[in-house]
Scaffold this active site. Structure first.
Site, short mmCIF file in Angstrom:
data_model
loop_
_atom_site.label_atom_id
_atom_site.label_comp_id
_atom_site.label_asym_id
_atom_site.label_seq_id
_atom_site.Cartn_x
_atom_site.Cartn_y
_atom_site.Cartn_z
N SER A 78 0.94 -1.23 -0.09
CA SER A 78 -0.04 -0.26 0.11
C SER A 78 0.99 1.15 -0.05
CB SER A 78 -0.95 0.11 1.33
OG SER A 78 -0.07 0.07 2.39
N LYS A 79 0.10 2.43 -0.11
CA LYS A 79 0.94 3.61 -0.30
C LYS A 79 1.50 3.88 1.31
CE LYS A 79 -1.95 4.49 -4.22
NZ LYS A 79 -3.33 4.31 -4.43
#
Length: 291
Positions: free
Chosen positions: A233-234
């Site tokens: 994920s970011k």
């Protein structure tokens, strides 16, 4: 409202950063599921929270999709252009008593095991100067549905305790409302998404019912994890896709989906690789656990 097509799927990223490999896997799975049955595939940018969205992120995401040959069949939709529709849905739900203002803080709710100390569901009112959210009023239910990959699913929904926010105190529309309103409006028949969103399904089913619309079919795929076992994920600083290597990226994504692409595809074009993926797509081969 868009007329229903035999199959209409979509990929709907939040523009909080560039596309990473985990997002590509989800995008590719949704694309192949649609195209393997001659369906339509759409892209929707879920830009609901400007405080978390770098201005360059949307362009980066769309550039990555384009570089990887994942071209939508209709113009890209932006949720930031849909506020009027979301507000109308909220007003409808408030009018019918299926939504309610809530001024309770997260800390207050935690202290009362999810119950509302200000009795918001029962018509308790916030003071004039007190900010409030709007929540959807869930009904107690043992919700059951059939996932196209995971099979029979069931979730226990608890009224009040699980009531989701549909309009945040800051004035931003929440995911749980916007995703349903847009899937209804765009005639989405099938949703392919990561299994990290599985727990939201039962709540969304009740929102569909409240808006008098049939829900889509859902297919939840395993999320891709890093070496520490965390979802890519970011927030976990997953590296951005290298748009200069689309064939290699798509080949790796097909492999992550257990489609067993032949090594010869690495010498082919993006279009040829996607054609192979559509022809050989087998959702049953997708692993039930992340690699």
């Amino acid at each position: 409202m868009t007329k229903l097509h035999q199959y209409r799927g979509r990929f709907a990223p939040s523009p909080t950063g560039p596309l990473h490999f985990g997002s590509l896997v989800t995008a590719l799975a949704s694309y192949l599921e649609a195209k393997s049955v001659n369906g339509q595939w759409l892209v929707r940018i879920e830009d609901l929270d400007p405080l978390r969205e770098p201005p360059e992120a949307t362009g980066e995401i769309l550039s990555s999709l384009d570089a990887h040959g994942l071209i939508p069949d209709e113009p890209v939709r932006f949720q930031s252009h849909r506020h009027t529709a979301y507000q109308a849905a909220i007003e409808q739900l408030l009018k019918t008593g299926i939504a309610y203002p809530c001024s309770c803080s997260r800390k207050q709710l935690q202290a009362h095991q999810g119950r509302h100390p200000q009795h918001c569901r029962d018509g308790g009112r916030a003071t004039k100067n007190q900010p409030f959210a709007v929540r959807f009023a869930l009904s107690d239910e043992l919700c059951q549905w059939q996932d196209l990959l995971l099979g029979r699913q069931q979730q226990l929904v608890q009224a009040e305790i699980d009531d989701p926010v549909i309009l945040r105190k800051e004035g931003f529309f929440a995911y749980q409302l916007a995703v349903v309103v847009d899937d209804i409006d765009q005639g989405i028949t099938d949703v392919v998404r990561g299994s990290d969103l599985l727990d939201m399904t039962a709540q969304q089913l009740q929102i569909y019912r409240a808006l008098s619309a049939p829900p889509p079919r859902w297919l939840h795929i395993p999320v891709i994890v890093n070496e520490q076992g965390q979802k890519l994920s970011k927030q976990n600083h997953a590296p951005a896709l290298d748009n200069r290597s689309p064939v290699e990226n798509l080949f790796a994504a097909l492999s992550a989906l257990n489609q067993q692409p032949p090594q010869s595809l690495l010498r082919e074009s993006v279009d040829n690789l996607l054609d192979w993926g559509c022809t050989h797509w087998n959702r049953r081969a997708v692993h039930l656990t992340s690699q």
